[in-house]
Structures are given as structure tokens and as C-alpha cells.
Motif scaffolding. Structure first.
Motif, PDB file in Angstrom:
ATOM      1  N   VAL A   1       0.846  -1.200   0.000  1.00  0.00           N
ATOM      2  CA  VAL A   1       0.000   0.000   0.000  1.00  0.00           C
ATOM      3  C   VAL A   1       0.883   1.252   0.000  1.00  0.00           C
ATOM      4  O   VAL A   1       0.616   2.214  -0.715  1.00  0.00           O
ATOM      5  N   ALA A   2       1.965   1.210   0.781  1.00  0.00           N
ATOM      6  CA  ALA A   2       2.870   2.362   0.825  1.00  0.00           C
ATOM      7  C   ALA A   2       3.510   2.606  -0.547  1.00  0.00           C
ATOM      8  O   ALA A   2       3.663   3.751  -0.974  1.00  0.00           O
ATOM      9  N   ALA A   3       3.870   1.528  -1.243  1.00  0.00           N
ATOM     10  CA  ALA A   3       4.521   1.672  -2.550  1.00  0.00           C
ATOM     11  C   ALA A   3       3.577   2.330  -3.562  1.00  0.00           C
ATOM     12  O   ALA A   3       4.001   3.058  -4.457  1.00  0.00           O
ATOM     13  N   LYS A   4       2.277   2.062  -3.398  1.00  0.00           N
ATOM     14  CA  LYS A   4       1.277   2.643  -4.314  1.00  0.00           C
ATOM     15  C   LYS A   4       1.028   4.115  -4.041  1.00  0.00           C
ATOM     16  O   LYS A   4       0.473   4.827  -4.864  1.00  0.00           O
ATOM     17  N   HIS A   5       1.363   4.562  -2.818  1.00  0.00           N
ATOM     18  CA  HIS A   5       1.045   5.941  -2.426  1.00  0.00           C
ATOM     19  C   HIS A   5       2.304   6.637  -1.907  1.00  0.00           C
ATOM     20  O   HIS A   5       2.579   6.591  -0.710  1.00  0.00           O
ATOM     21  N   PRO A   6       3.046   7.268  -2.808  1.00  0.00           N
ATOM     22  CA  PRO A   6       4.294   7.917  -2.399  1.00  0.00           C
ATOM     23  C   PRO A   6       4.040   8.908  -1.247  1.00  0.00           C
ATOM     24  O   PRO A   6       3.027   9.597  -1.238  1.00  0.00           O
ATOM     25  N   GLY A   7       4.945   8.919  -0.302  1.00  0.00           N
ATOM     26  CA  GLY A   7       4.785   9.824   0.846  1.00  0.00           C
ATOM     27  C   GLY A   7       4.104   9.140   2.016  1.00  0.00           C
ATOM     28  O   GLY A   7       4.139   9.628   3.135  1.00  0.00           O
ATOM     29  N   TRP A   8       3.473   7.998   1.760  1.00  0.00           N
ATOM     30  CA  TRP A   8       2.794   7.256   2.823  1.00  0.00           C
ATOM     31  C   TRP A   8       3.750   6.152   3.281  1.00  0.00           C
ATOM     32  O   TRP A   8       3.928   5.147   2.599  1.00  0.00           O
ATOM     33  N   LYS A   9       4.370   6.374   4.428  1.00  0.00           N
ATOM     34  CA  LYS A   9       5.409   5.430   4.868  1.00  0.00           C
ATOM     35  C   LYS A   9       4.806   4.245   5.622  1.00  0.00           C
ATOM     36  O   LYS A   9       3.875   4.421   6.390  1.00  0.00           O
ATOM     37  N   PRO A  10       5.358   3.040   5.397  1.00  0.00           N
ATOM     38  CA  PRO A  10       4.829   1.860   6.098  1.00  0.00           C
ATOM     39  C   PRO A  10       5.368   1.798   7.528  1.00  0.00           C
ATOM     40  O   PRO A  10       6.247   1.012   7.832  1.00  0.00           O
ATOM     41  N   LYS A  11       4.824   2.649   8.396  1.00  0.00           N
ATOM     42  CA  LYS A  11       5.273   2.659   9.791  1.00  0.00           C
ATOM     43  C   LYS A  11       4.252   1.920  10.641  1.00  0.00           C
ATOM     44  O   LYS A  11       3.053   2.115  10.466  1.00  0.00           O
ATOM     45  N   ALA A  12       4.728   1.110  11.578  1.00  0.00           N
ATOM     46  CA  ALA A  12       3.811   0.391  12.457  1.00  0.00           C
ATOM     47  C   ALA A  12       4.558  -0.088  13.687  1.00  0.00           C
ATOM     48  O   ALA A  12       5.793  -0.099  13.714  1.00  0.00           O
ATOM     49  N   THR A  13       3.769  -0.488  14.691  1.00  0.00           N
ATOM     50  CA  THR A  13       4.342  -0.972  15.945  1.00  0.00           C
ATOM     51  C   THR A  13       3.885  -2.411  16.169  1.00  0.00           C
ATOM     52  O   THR A  13       2.690  -2.705  16.060  1.00  0.00           O
ATOM     53  N   PHE A  14       4.841  -3.289  16.475  1.00  0.00           N
ATOM     54  CA  PHE A  14       4.533  -4.705  16.709  1.00  0.00           C
ATOM     55  C   PHE A  14       4.725  -5.033  18.182  1.00  0.00           C
ATOM     56  O   PHE A  14       5.831  -4.904  18.708  1.00  0.00           O
ATOM     57  N   TYR A  15       3.630  -5.434  18.839  1.00  0.00           N
ATOM     58  CA  TYR A  15       3.691  -5.771  20.265  1.00  0.00           C
ATOM     59  C   TYR A  15       3.938  -7.262  20.430  1.00  0.00           C
ATOM     60  O   TYR A  15       3.092  -8.096  20.099  1.00  0.00           O
ATOM     61  N   VAL A  16       5.117  -7.563  20.937  1.00  0.00           N
ATOM     62  CA  VAL A  16       5.675  -8.904  20.900  1.00  0.00           C
ATOM     63  C   VAL A  16       5.533  -9.633  22.237  1.00  0.00           C
ATOM     64  O   VAL A  16       5.761  -9.058  23.302  1.00  0.00           O
ATOM     65  N   THR A  17       5.146 -10.914  22.159  1.00  0.00           N
ATOM     66  CA  THR A  17       5.165 -11.814  23.319  1.00  0.00           C
ATOM     67  C   THR A  17       6.223 -12.881  23.032  1.00  0.00           C
ATOM     68  O   THR A  17       6.894 -12.819  22.001  1.00  0.00           O
ATOM     69  N   ARG A  18       6.298 -13.899  23.876  1.00  0.00           N
ATOM     70  CA  ARG A  18       7.298 -14.947  23.632  1.00  0.00           C
ATOM     71  C   ARG A  18       6.980 -15.732  22.361  1.00  0.00           C
ATOM     72  O   ARG A  18       7.801 -16.527  21.901  1.00  0.00           O
ATOM     73  N   ASP A  19       5.792 -15.523  21.757  1.00  0.00           N
ATOM     74  CA  ASP A  19       5.445 -16.223  20.518  1.00  0.00           C
ATOM     75  C   ASP A  19       6.348 -15.840  19.346  1.00  0.00           C
ATOM     76  O   ASP A  19       6.559 -16.641  18.429  1.00  0.00           O
TER      77      ASP A  19
END
Ligand code: ZN
Length: 342
Positions: free
Chosen positions: A152-170
Motif C-alpha cells: 500500500v505504501a509503494a502505491k502511495h508515495p509519501g505514505w510510509k509503512p510505519k507500524a508498531t509490533f507488540y511482541v510476546t514470547r510467541d
């Protein structure tokens, strides 16, 4: 060697002569008087105020922090989203001028997005393989959350693929230490945030301080030993705060700047008095149906669209907090020096 040094000096000398010839007369370089400097500052501020008003900036407005779990072809619970649904979730955000920031950026008040745009935080809980799976070349598997974000980010220049991943022992389905390190390092190297979601995903409500610290501290330590970073934010399992909400922020082995819940409203701006770092609300990604008729992403995005005065709109300047003067009583004191009322 000696020759090289000499020729280097020659270049330097020539450069000095050149700048000497080109330089402006000394008078042009006289420092501003105090009054001139003050006038310049005032004019600069007036221009910023005008620009903020032109885009109806509201940096005391609300920010949706969206929450996803698994991205799977056949959703089995209301926490699951299909790749097609997730793609549609993101496309809607793009259409409605939302730009992703990480949870760490939100809690730090570092909301660096273009003027007129709205921040959104994209969060993923439970570190399942449906969010991130890599092949032996470190390439992302199709239809995982990360793959779709990048498409999706590649299709829309200026829209960066930023996100937060909340991690457990999995740990994205990986049990071998080296493979866990590969997943976390890949996220870090690609600009994603790794957050703490406790080791065993237990409900922290009612547990002793020692148990809470152990659940949060041990996974924090694992993350730091694998990826050489200390998480700055945490998402509480089931959105439940411990007996003292501060335990989620500070323990012997960790220091978080923000703790995120699981429901059910947009989050106050970090510059607003309504903001509480120990309990930042999130919104589940889901259509308006069943339990989600009012309190999930479709409902809230509809509401923010209908009530643009409630929504955070950036003035495009990360060093100011711009807002309509009317909202001034809501500004947190610590941000007074950043404030730009209009
Ligand atoms: Zn969870």
C-alpha cells in the motif's frame, strides 16, 4: 604521499582565494541588532500562525491508534482480518489523509507529518506469523501484514509503512533464538517499532507487583538481547492495567513512555491535558457490526470524518503545537514553549 599532501594544500589555497573573491562586503554580515532579531522572530511566528490557520491545524485533537491481531485468509474470530479487509483498512486511511506514525513517536510527541494530514498509529498484537514471515533471503511472505503495508505504501508515495509490533514470547512463530533475532532485527532495520506485550500474555489485573515486573521485564530483556533495543511502549494484554497503572511504565528492568489499552476510543494528543501515558486507548479494526457497531475502526473513522474539529490535524511543523486559540485551556503545561495558538 608527500605529493598528495601538497596537492591537497594547493586545492585548499585555491578554495580560500575563490571564496575571498566571491565573498560579500563585510557590512552585509553585521549581526542583527536585538530589535531586528526580535522583528525577524515575530515575522517568522506570524507566518507559522498563518500557515497553521490555513490548514485548520489542531494538534490538540484526537488520534486513532488502530489495533490488529492476525491477518489470515479465513478470519475465525472478530480479532482476525483477511488480507483483503486489511488492505481496505489501509486504503481508507490513505484516502482520508491519515499518515502513520509509530506508537513511540506518539508518546514522544514527535508527530512529523505533512501540513493538513492526520496521524494514525498502526499496532499489531501477539507477534503471529501472519504479521511477519520471512524466507531465507529475508524477503517478506505475500499477504502478511508487513507485506500488505509495504504494498500500500509503494502505491502511495509519501505514505510510509510505519507500524508498531507488540511482541510476546510467541515471536512470530519462531522458537530458535537465531530465527527470533532475524525477525526482530528485520523489523528494526525496516523502520518498524518493536513494543512489549508481556512474556506470557497473562491478564495483569490483580497480580502482584513482582509478577507484573517479571512478565514485562523478562520479554523486554529478551527483545533487547535479540535486537539490541529497549522497547519504549507496551500494549497491555486484554487492555487490562495492573493494580497500580504505573507498574506498566516503570519496573526494575524497563522504562516505558506509554502503555496502550485495547479499547475503545481515539487517543488524546500527547500535548493535551486529557492524555494519560499509563492508559492510551486503542481501536480495534473492524466494521460496524455486533460489538463493533459503535466502538471499532469503521465507526470511529466515520465519526472523525463527520467531526473534523475533534481530529488531530498537523501544521506540518514538528517543532510546534498548533491549535485554535479556543482550545488553549487543554494544552499541557510542559508544551507551552512549543505552542502556536491561532
Ligand atoms: Zn494480545
Amino acid at each position: 604521499m608527500r605529493l598528495r599532501i601538497l596537492s591537497g594544500l594547493g586545492v585548499l589555497a585555491a578554495a580560500a582565494i575563490l571564496t575571498g573573491c566571491d565573498s560579500e562586503p563585510e557590512t552585509a554580515k553585521l549581526p542583527d541588532t536585538k530589535a531586528q532579531a526580535a522583528a525577524k522572530l515575530k515575522a517568522g511566528k506570524a507566518a507559522k500562525v498563518k500557515a497553521a490557520a490555513a490548514v485548520r491545524a489542531n494538534e490538540l485533537g484526537q488520534i486513532p491508534v488502530l489495533m490488529w491481531h492476525r491477518i489470515v485468509p479465513k478470519p475465525q474470530t472478530t480479532d482476525d482480518r483477511s488480507p483483503a479487509q486489511f488492505r481496505a483498512d489501509l486504503e481508507r486511511l490513505v484516502r482520508e489523509d491519515y499518515v502513520p506514525i509509530t506508537a513511540a513517536e506518539l508518546v514522544a510527541g514527535k508527530i512529523d507529518i505533512p501540513a493538513g494530514k492526520h496521524p494514525v498509529v498502526l499496532t499489531f498484537d501477539d507477534s503471529s506469523p501472519s504479521q511477519l514471515t520471512l524466507n531465507e533471503m529475508g524477503e517478506v511472505q505475500k499477504d502478511t501484514a508487513v507485506a500488505i503495508l509495504r504494498e500500500v505504501a509503494a502505491k502511495h508515495p509519501g505514505w510510509k509503512p510505519k507500524a508498531t509490533f507488540y511482541v510476546t514470547r510467541d515471536m512470530f512463530g519462531k522458537t530458535v533464538r537465531e530465527e527470533q533475532a532475524q525477525a526482530l532485527l528485520w523489523l528494526k532495520d525496516n523502520g518498524f517499532e518493536i513494543g512489549n506485550h508481556t512474556r506470557d500474555h497473562l491478564n495483569l489485573r490483580g497480580r502482584s507487583k513482582q509478577e507484573v515486573e517479571e512478565q514485562i521485564g523478562t520479554i523486554g530483556k529478551t527483545i533487547s538481547s535479540l535486537a539490541y533495543l529497549n522497547p519504549t511502549t507496551i500494549a497491555l494484554p486484554y487492555g487490562n492495567q495492573p493494580t497500580k497503572k504505573e507498574w506498566a511504565l516503570k519496573g526494575k528492568q524497563y522504562h516505558h513512555q506509554g502503555a496502550f489499552l485495547a479499547g475503545y476510543t481515539p487517543a488524546p494528543a500527547p500535548f493535551s491535558k486529557s492524555y494519560d501515558a499509563a492508559g492510551i486507548p486503542r481501536i480495534k479494526a473492524m466494521e460496524k457490526k455486533g460489538d463493533c457497531a459503535q466502538f471499532c475502526s469503521e465507526a470511529w473513522l466515520d465519526w472523525l470524518k463527520k467531526n473534523p474539529d475533534m481530529r488531530y490535524t498537523s501544521d506540518g511543523d514538528v517543532s510546534t503545537v498548533a491549535y485554535p486559540k479556543y482550545k488553549a485551556p487543554y494544552l499541557r503545561k510542559s508544551f507551552t514553549t512549543w505552542s502556536l495558538p491561532y
